[in-house]
Design a protein around this motif. Sequence first.
Motif, PDB file in Angstrom:
ATOM      1  N   SER A  32       0.805  -1.233   0.000  1.00 17.20           N
ATOM      2  CA  SER A  32       0.000   0.000   0.000  1.00 17.20           C
ATOM      3  C   SER A  32       0.833   1.276   0.000  1.00 17.20           C
ATOM      4  CB  SER A  32      -0.910   0.013   1.231  1.00 17.20           C
ATOM      5  OG  SER A  32      -1.655  -1.161   1.273  1.00 17.20           O
ATOM      6  N   TYR A  33       1.527   1.522  -1.098  1.00 22.59           N
ATOM      7  CA  TYR A  33       2.187   2.828  -1.266  1.00 22.59           C
ATOM      8  C   TYR A  33       2.206   3.160  -2.754  1.00 22.59           C
ATOM      9  CZ  TYR A  33       6.512   0.279  -2.545  1.00 22.59           C
ATOM     10  OH  TYR A  33       7.431  -0.542  -3.142  1.00 22.59           O
ATOM     11  N   GLY A  34       2.496   4.423  -3.060  1.00 22.94           N
ATOM     12  CA  GLY A  34       2.510   4.845  -4.463  1.00 22.94           C
ATOM     13  C   GLY A  34       1.123   4.736  -5.079  1.00 22.94           C
ATOM     14  N   LYS A  35       1.003   3.945  -6.150  1.00 22.35           N
ATOM     15  CA  LYS A  35      -0.267   3.837  -6.892  1.00 22.35           C
ATOM     16  C   LYS A  35      -1.365   3.153  -6.089  1.00 22.35           C
ATOM     17  CE  LYS A  35       2.031   3.453 -11.413  1.00 22.35           C
ATOM     18  NZ  LYS A  35       3.468   3.359 -11.127  1.00 22.35           N
ATOM     19  N   TYR A  36      -1.010   2.478  -4.986  1.00 22.10           N
ATOM     20  CA  TYR A  36      -1.980   1.598  -4.317  1.00 22.10           C
ATOM     21  C   TYR A  36      -2.206   1.935  -2.847  1.00 22.10           C
ATOM     22  CZ  TYR A  36       0.115  -0.728  -8.280  1.00 22.10           C
ATOM     23  OH  TYR A  36       0.629  -0.993  -9.510  1.00 22.10           O
ATOM     24  N   THR A  37      -2.264   3.200  -2.482  1.00 25.30           N
ATOM     25  CA  THR A  37      -2.403   3.556  -1.065  1.00 25.30           C
ATOM     26  C   THR A  37      -3.678   2.953  -0.470  1.00 25.30           C
ATOM     27  OG1 THR A  37      -1.159   5.539  -1.474  1.00 25.30           O
ATOM     28  CG2 THR A  37      -2.387   5.486   0.561  1.00 25.30           C
ATOM     29  N   GLY A  38      -4.731   2.841  -1.260  1.00 28.40           N
ATOM     30  CA  GLY A  38      -5.955   2.116  -0.907  1.00 28.40           C
ATOM     31  C   GLY A  38      -6.430   2.328   0.512  1.00 28.40           C
ATOM     32  N   SER A  39      -6.427   1.228   1.314  1.00 26.25           N
ATOM     33  CA  SER A  39      -6.990   1.259   2.661  1.00 26.25           C
ATOM     34  C   SER A  39      -6.217   2.204   3.595  1.00 26.25           C
ATOM     35  CB  SER A  39      -6.973  -0.152   3.257  1.00 26.25           C
ATOM     36  OG  SER A  39      -5.643  -0.611   3.299  1.00 26.25           O
ATOM     37  N   ALA A  42      -6.317   7.262   4.419  1.00 29.95           N
ATOM     38  CA  ALA A  42      -6.583   8.231   5.485  1.00 29.95           C
ATOM     39  C   ALA A  42      -5.578   8.125   6.637  1.00 29.95           C
ATOM     40  CB  ALA A  42      -8.003   8.010   6.016  1.00 29.95           C
ATOM     41  N   ALA A  43      -4.647   7.164   6.553  1.00 28.55           N
ATOM     42  CA  ALA A  43      -3.662   6.959   7.638  1.00 28.55           C
ATOM     43  C   ALA A  43      -2.554   8.021   7.542  1.00 28.55           C
ATOM     44  CB  ALA A  43      -3.073   5.562   7.509  1.00 28.55           C
ATOM     45  N   PRO A  44      -1.760   8.179   8.619  1.00 27.39           N
ATOM     46  CA  PRO A  44      -0.687   9.191   8.573  1.00 27.39           C
ATOM     47  C   PRO A  44       0.349   8.878   7.487  1.00 27.39           C
ATOM     48  CG  PRO A  44      -1.002   8.344  10.809  1.00 27.39           C
ATOM     49  CD  PRO A  44      -1.861   7.513   9.920  1.00 27.39           C
ATOM     50  N   HIS A  45       0.788   9.953   6.822  1.00 33.99           N
ATOM     51  CA  HIS A  45       1.787   9.829   5.755  1.00 33.99           C
ATOM     52  C   HIS A  45       2.968  10.753   6.050  1.00 33.99           C
ATOM     53  CE1 HIS A  45      -1.450   7.859   3.629  1.00 33.99           C
ATOM     54  NE2 HIS A  45      -0.725   7.721   2.537  1.00 33.99           N
ATOM     55  N   LEU A  46       4.119  10.425   5.443  1.00 39.15           N
ATOM     56  CA  LEU A  46       5.285  11.311   5.486  1.00 39.15           C
ATOM     57  C   LEU A  46       5.649  11.673   4.048  1.00 39.15           C
ATOM     58  CD1 LEU A  46       8.021   9.880   7.917  1.00 39.15           C
ATOM     59  CD2 LEU A  46       6.700  11.991   8.148  1.00 39.15           C
ATOM     60  N   PRO A  47       6.359  12.791   3.830  1.00 40.69           N
ATOM     61  CA  PRO A  47       6.863  13.065   2.480  1.00 40.69           C
ATOM     62  C   PRO A  47       7.691  11.858   2.003  1.00 40.69           C
ATOM     63  CG  PRO A  47       7.225  14.954   3.902  1.00 40.69           C
ATOM     64  CD  PRO A  47       6.711  13.850   4.788  1.00 40.69           C
ATOM     65  N   GLY A 103       7.845  11.292  -5.455  1.00 37.87           N
ATOM     66  CA  GLY A 103       6.755  10.362  -5.169  1.00 37.87           C
ATOM     67  C   GLY A 103       5.675  10.981  -4.301  1.00 37.87           C
ATOM     68  N   ARG A 104       4.541  10.306  -4.270  1.00 39.99           N
ATOM     69  CA  ARG A 104       3.439  10.712  -3.377  1.00 39.99           C
ATOM     70  C   ARG A 104       3.836  10.481  -1.934  1.00 39.99           C
ATOM     71  NH1 ARG A 104      -2.133   8.989  -5.959  1.00 39.99           N
ATOM     72  NH2 ARG A 104      -1.716   9.913  -7.968  1.00 39.99           N
ATOM     73  N   PRO A 105       3.170  11.178  -0.987  1.00 37.71           N
ATOM     74  CA  PRO A 105       3.429  10.912   0.437  1.00 37.71           C
ATOM     75  C   PRO A 105       3.293   9.424   0.747  1.00 37.71           C
ATOM     76  CG  PRO A 105       2.084  12.865   0.182  1.00 37.71           C
ATOM     77  CD  PRO A 105       2.210  12.266  -1.198  1.00 37.71           C
ATOM     78  N   PHE A 106       4.094   8.966   1.678  1.00 36.36           N
ATOM     79  CA  PHE A 106       4.266   7.526   1.925  1.00 36.36           C
ATOM     80  C   PHE A 106       3.644   7.164   3.282  1.00 36.36           C
ATOM     81  CE2 PHE A 106       6.777   3.714   2.758  1.00 36.36           C
ATOM     82  CZ  PHE A 106       6.997   3.186   1.504  1.00 36.36           C
TER      83      PHE A 106
END
Length: 253
Positions: A32-39, A42-47, A103-106
């Motif tokens: 669940s990162y990049g293209k597939y953050t999915g579930s 809404a969880a906490p992310h970092l740059p 990249g998107r936030p991780f």
Amino acid sequence: MPVHCQQSPVLAGSAALAALGALVLYQREPSSYGKYTGSLAAAPHLPAGAAWFLQELPSFVLPVGMLVRQSRALSGPPAAVLLGLFCAHYFHRTFVYPFLMRGRPFPVAVLFKGFVFCTGNGLLQGYYLTYCAEYPAEWYTDIRFILGVFLFILGMGINIHSDYVLRQLRKPGEVIYQIPQGGLFTYVSGANFLGEIIEWIGYALATWSLPALAFAFFSLCFLGLRALHHHRFYLKIFENYPKFRKALIPFIF
Ligand code: NDX
């Protein structure tokens, strides 16, 4: 086997790594990162850059620490050279890649799992080459070493170039997806992953070791599956996606 080598953790670590690879294939879900953050949306992310730096850091720091502190325990120059290759890869992945990527936030939860993974793998590969590996003086002229190092360097070159191609698809601050073009992306959707897999297969050959073989197997499972998911993602969102392009292996798969 050198006296200071404990075989049980090496066998257990290698088995665990291979089992994780099998588990990845069994689950078939993309991480669940990049293209597939999915579930985890809404969880906490970092740059992304900070997350990759923190996640990959143990894979560099732990082997380098062993290389520096235990250099007398190393079974000779080939083991040091081989561990040096591992450290070179993770120097780039830790200190160069995160500072260039767009990249998107991780997700922090994935970062935590990645950190645990990199700690375990860094310890395993570092411990084996520091305390357990034994190479004859003529290992440098052995076909396994020569071919393995060649594949390692070739794979790293493909990986770095392909990650560069991906980076060029975005301006700073953008998070859109575009069709990657050029280099091995002409043939496969997962060109960066193909490079990384070639790299670790080469490393397994050059070190002729169970831990490196287990890591090559894990990388093949994890990145091979990710390449397949990326390929399906592109086919789904781009009507004009090149039909000729495969997921991971040119002309085949
Ligand atoms: N990190 C290795 N599972 C992983 C972190 C997550 O280094 O427990 C494996 C690694 C970990 C995973 C790691 C191990 C398994 C874990 C998992 C979390 C859960 C999982 C622990 C440690 C787990 C079970 C329980 C089953 C065991 O926005 P964006 O991010 O998508 O942007 C991307 C961009 N990009 C594009 N931009 C514009 N247009 C497009 N079309 C684009 N396509 C992509 O490019 C990124 O900024 C960048 C690259 O994206 P992507 O998706 O192509 O590559 P990515 O997966 O992010 O990998 C980056 C590099 C790459 O060179 C790859 O080869 C290498 O890192 N890598 C990655 C993962 C593992 C690994 C190497 C290895 O195993 N050797």
